[in-house]
Scaffold this motif. Sequence first.
Motif, PDB file in Angstrom:
ATOM      1  N   ILE A 173      17.340  -3.136  -0.253  1.00  0.00           N
ATOM      2  CA  ILE A 173      16.749  -3.728   0.951  1.00  0.00           C
ATOM      3  C   ILE A 173      15.461  -4.480   0.606  1.00  0.00           C
ATOM      4  N   PHE A 174      14.648  -3.912  -0.263  1.00  0.00           N
ATOM      5  CA  PHE A 174      13.399  -4.588  -0.627  1.00  0.00           C
ATOM      6  C   PHE A 174      13.650  -5.827  -1.481  1.00  0.00           C
ATOM      7  N   ALA A 175      14.721  -5.832  -2.254  1.00  0.00           N
ATOM      8  CA  ALA A 175      15.087  -7.050  -2.991  1.00  0.00           C
ATOM      9  C   ALA A 175      15.460  -8.158  -2.011  1.00  0.00           C
ATOM     10  N   ILE A 176      16.128  -7.781  -0.920  1.00  0.00           N
ATOM     11  CA  ILE A 176      16.487  -8.758   0.115  1.00  0.00           C
ATOM     12  C   ILE A 176      15.235  -9.277   0.814  1.00  0.00           C
ATOM     13  N   ILE A 177      14.276  -8.380   1.096  1.00  0.00           N
ATOM     14  CA  ILE A 177      13.021  -8.797   1.729  1.00  0.00           C
ATOM     15  C   ILE A 177      12.295  -9.806   0.847  1.00  0.00           C
ATOM     16  N   GLN A 178      12.265  -9.555  -0.454  1.00  0.00           N
ATOM     17  CA  GLN A 178      11.645 -10.507  -1.378  1.00  0.00           C
ATOM     18  C   GLN A 178      12.373 -11.850  -1.371  1.00  0.00           C
ATOM     19  N   GLN A 192       6.415   2.895   5.869  1.00  0.00           N
ATOM     20  CA  GLN A 192       5.777   4.135   5.461  1.00  0.00           C
ATOM     21  C   GLN A 192       5.858   4.332   3.950  1.00  0.00           C
ATOM     22  N   ASN A 193       6.836   3.687   3.307  1.00  0.00           N
ATOM     23  CA  ASN A 193       6.939   3.734   1.854  1.00  0.00           C
ATOM     24  C   ASN A 193       5.920   2.749   1.282  1.00  0.00           C
ATOM     25  N   ALA A 194       4.696   3.220   1.159  1.00  0.00           N
ATOM     26  CA  ALA A 194       3.583   2.337   0.795  1.00  0.00           C
ATOM     27  C   ALA A 194       3.765   1.708  -0.577  1.00  0.00           C
ATOM     28  N   LYS A 195       4.329   2.454  -1.504  1.00  0.00           N
ATOM     29  CA  LYS A 195       4.501   1.923  -2.863  1.00  0.00           C
ATOM     30  C   LYS A 195       5.383   0.690  -2.862  1.00  0.00           C
ATOM     31  N   MET A 196       6.516   0.773  -2.172  1.00  0.00           N
ATOM     32  CA  MET A 196       7.427  -0.367  -2.107  1.00  0.00           C
ATOM     33  C   MET A 196       6.811  -1.510  -1.310  1.00  0.00           C
ATOM     34  N   ALA A 197       6.158  -1.177  -0.204  1.00  0.00           N
ATOM     35  CA  ALA A 197       5.565  -2.216   0.651  1.00  0.00           C
ATOM     36  C   ALA A 197       4.512  -3.015  -0.099  1.00  0.00           C
ATOM     37  N   SER A 199       4.302  -3.355  -3.305  1.00  0.00           N
ATOM     38  CA  SER A 199       4.874  -4.037  -4.466  1.00  0.00           C
ATOM     39  C   SER A 199       5.425  -5.411  -4.125  1.00  0.00           C
ATOM     40  N   VAL A 200       5.774  -5.654  -2.851  1.00  0.00           N
ATOM     41  CA  VAL A 200       6.357  -6.945  -2.473  1.00  0.00           C
ATOM     42  C   VAL A 200       5.395  -7.837  -1.686  1.00  0.00           C
ATOM     43  N   SER A 222      -3.159  -1.358  -4.195  1.00  0.00           N
ATOM     44  CA  SER A 222      -2.334  -0.429  -4.974  1.00  0.00           C
ATOM     45  C   SER A 222      -3.146   0.290  -6.038  1.00  0.00           C
ATOM     46  N   ALA A 223      -4.181  -0.393  -6.532  1.00  0.00           N
ATOM     47  CA  ALA A 223      -5.009   0.181  -7.590  1.00  0.00           C
ATOM     48  C   ALA A 223      -6.200   0.968  -7.050  1.00  0.00           C
TER      49      ALA A 223
END
Length: 234
Positions: A173-178, A192-197, A199-200, A222-223
């Motif tokens: 799904i995140f690949a599609i969002i990108q 809510q998945n902050a890491k994935m959010a 990252s894109v 992220s850092a």
Amino acid sequence: MLEIKDVNVFYGAIHAIKGITLAVGDGELVSLIGANGAGKTTTLHTISGLLHATSGEILMDGKNLQKVPANSIIGMGLAHVPEGRHVFARMTVEENLRMGAYIVRDSKKINENLESVYQHFPRLKERWKQYAGTLSGGEQQMLATGRALMTNPKILLMDEPSMGLSPLLVKEIFAIIQELHKSGITILLVEQNAKMALSVADRAYVLETGTIAMEGNAAALSADDRVRKAYLGA
């Protein structure tokens, strides 16, 4: 493209959104992260007209959405992919997609949009006659997103697209969002998945109990130790 200025939202006596200000520029992917109950979904519902702010402004291309009925906001180029998908379970995939194009009067344009959605989501084309209620959670998320794309939106509001999905489907799904972002669609992503959010995203805001606690470049957030400890499990 989208500006939220000092917006306040109440549920009765509960002050759910407390003077938030944020912006999404043309072509940006901006993430809004935060814990469950922070007010992320309420923010999206207020932008799309499902809820009304007590005060403040919500501007899209300089026009105040607070003065526009919710059913007319779609025609201005803002589409909302809701939390929980909410597909029409007893309708086929293609019927769901065509429902998303109800404001489009040109049948040729509808067919063009349909083919474009099928290019983004080949799995939907394979299942075009299948009832939406029989699709997997990931496929229903693709369908809900495709339905929103049928309006040719300038900006896409996405609410918790990874909810309830397996880690493998979350990546898909995140690949599609990108991919959608790279195609030029402006996106405000609540997740809510902050890491994935992060990252894109180009930029991000952190929402805590109805207020913007932090904002900035997604990579920098992220850092940040505070974000890492609170949202990234570090």
